[in-house]
Design an enzyme around this catalytic site. Structure first.
Site, PDB file in Angstrom:
ATOM      1  N   LYS A 158      23.446  76.119  59.116  1.00  0.00           N
ATOM      2  CA  LYS A 158      24.526  76.269  58.134  1.00  0.00           C
ATOM      3  C   LYS A 158      24.633  77.735  57.737  1.00  0.00           C
ATOM      4  CE  LYS A 158      26.283  73.972  54.044  1.00  0.00           C
ATOM      5  NZ  LYS A 158      26.001  73.052  52.964  1.00  0.00           N
TER       6      LYS A 158
ATOM      7  N   ARG B  45      32.492  66.464  40.321  1.00  0.00           N
ATOM      8  CA  ARG B  45      33.455  67.281  39.576  1.00  0.00           C
ATOM      9  C   ARG B  45      34.821  66.630  39.488  1.00  0.00           C
ATOM     10  NH1 ARG B  45      31.973  72.205  43.367  1.00  0.00           N
ATOM     11  NH2 ARG B  45      32.148  70.383  44.685  1.00  0.00           N
TER      12      ARG B  45
ATOM     13  N   SER C 284      30.312  76.997  44.393  1.00  0.00           N
ATOM     14  CA  SER C 284      29.744  78.233  44.940  1.00  0.00           C
ATOM     15  C   SER C 284      30.783  78.923  45.827  1.00  0.00           C
ATOM     16  CB  SER C 284      28.498  77.932  45.769  1.00  0.00           C
ATOM     17  OG  SER C 284      27.518  77.322  44.961  1.00  0.00           O
TER      18      SER C 284
HETATM   19  O1  PNS Z   1      25.321  71.697  47.857  1.00  0.00           O
HETATM   20  P1  PNS Z   1      25.724  70.839  49.008  1.00  0.00           P
HETATM   21  O2  PNS Z   1      25.950  71.699  50.253  1.00  0.00           O
HETATM   22  O3  PNS Z   1      26.895  69.958  48.700  1.00  0.00           O
HETATM   23  O4  PNS Z   1      24.470  69.865  49.327  1.00  0.00           O
HETATM   24  C1  PNS Z   1      24.501  68.972  50.407  1.00  0.00           C
HETATM   25  C2  PNS Z   1      23.104  68.403  50.694  1.00  0.00           C
HETATM   26  C3  PNS Z   1      22.105  69.519  50.894  1.00  0.00           C
HETATM   27  C4  PNS Z   1      22.663  67.528  49.555  1.00  0.00           C
HETATM   28  C5  PNS Z   1      23.230  67.533  51.996  1.00  0.00           C
HETATM   29  O5  PNS Z   1      23.871  68.284  52.994  1.00  0.00           O
HETATM   30  C6  PNS Z   1      21.894  67.031  52.522  1.00  0.00           C
HETATM   31  O6  PNS Z   1      21.232  66.240  51.907  1.00  0.00           O
HETATM   32  N1  PNS Z   1      21.515  67.552  53.698  1.00  0.00           N
HETATM   33  C7  PNS Z   1      20.262  67.188  54.345  1.00  0.00           C
HETATM   34  C8  PNS Z   1      20.518  66.453  55.652  1.00  0.00           C
HETATM   35  C9  PNS Z   1      20.701  64.960  55.435  1.00  0.00           C
HETATM   36  O7  PNS Z   1      19.860  64.292  54.873  1.00  0.00           O
HETATM   37  N2  PNS Z   1      21.858  64.428  55.927  1.00  0.00           N
HETATM   38  C10 PNS Z   1      22.135  63.000  55.873  1.00  0.00           C
HETATM   39  C11 PNS Z   1      22.758  62.540  54.573  1.00  0.00           C
HETATM   40  S1  PNS Z   1      24.420  63.002  54.511  1.00  0.00           S
END
Ligand code: PNS
Length: 161
Positions: free
Chosen positions: A40, A89, A127
């Protein structure tokens, strides 16, 4: 009860801090978990993102800052925590959040996702939008801690990658 509040935090905003502040009053412990995902494209490194959070949350005794990579459910299992908090939100957040919550539940049946509605004054904050405003020279001092604002300005001066 302890909860995990996961995210990219690239960078942390007052919207995140508001959710963490409110969680810290409702739960025994809040584990703020920063996703370390090389695939990412983040503006800030994992170390920078953690440092911003540590500085912003240094006065909270029951808030821990941690990092994770891979699946959130695997990380949650390792931490011995089955409750995930996500901020909501607007309706536009709902579809993605619902999808994530249901996928996490499918992967790990004990995981529960709790949604905390963001405070009205931060409902438009993200962000990404803060980075965009900063990039075009707008005032972001009311959206992020001073430390983050300074770092953002420096990144922009040095040329965004
Ligand atoms: O701040 P964000 O980018 O909205 O957070 C997203 C996050 C980090 C919570 C999500 O991308 C995540 O949990 N990623 C880890 C990979 C995962 O477990 N994916 C499967 C569930 S969607």
């Amino acid at each position: 009860m302890q909860v995990i509040y996961p995210g990219s935090f690239d960078p942390v905003t007052y919207g995140h801090i508001d959710i963490i502040d409110r969680c810290s009053k409702k739960f025994d412990k809040v584990i703020v978990s920063v996703l370390n995902n090389r695939a990412k494209k983040n503006l800030f490194t994992i170390e920078e993102r953690v440092e911003f959070l540590e500085k912003a949350l240094k006065d909270y005794d029951n808030v821990e800052i941690d990092t994770f990579s891979g699946l959130l459910v695997d990380y949650a299992r390792k931490k011995g925590c089955t409750t995930v908090v996500r901020g909501l939100r607007a309706v536009s957040d709902f579809e993605y959040e619902m999808q994530m919550a249901l996928m996490n539940k499918k992967l790990e049946k004990d995981i529960e996702t709790l949604f905390m509605v963001s405070s009205g004054k931060y409902a438009y904050l993200s962000s990404s939008i803060v980075k965009e405003v900063a990039m075009f020279g707008g005032d972001i001092s009311c959206f992020v801690p001073a430390e983050v604002e300074k770092a953002l300005r420096e990144k922009i001066k040095g040329g965004l990658k």
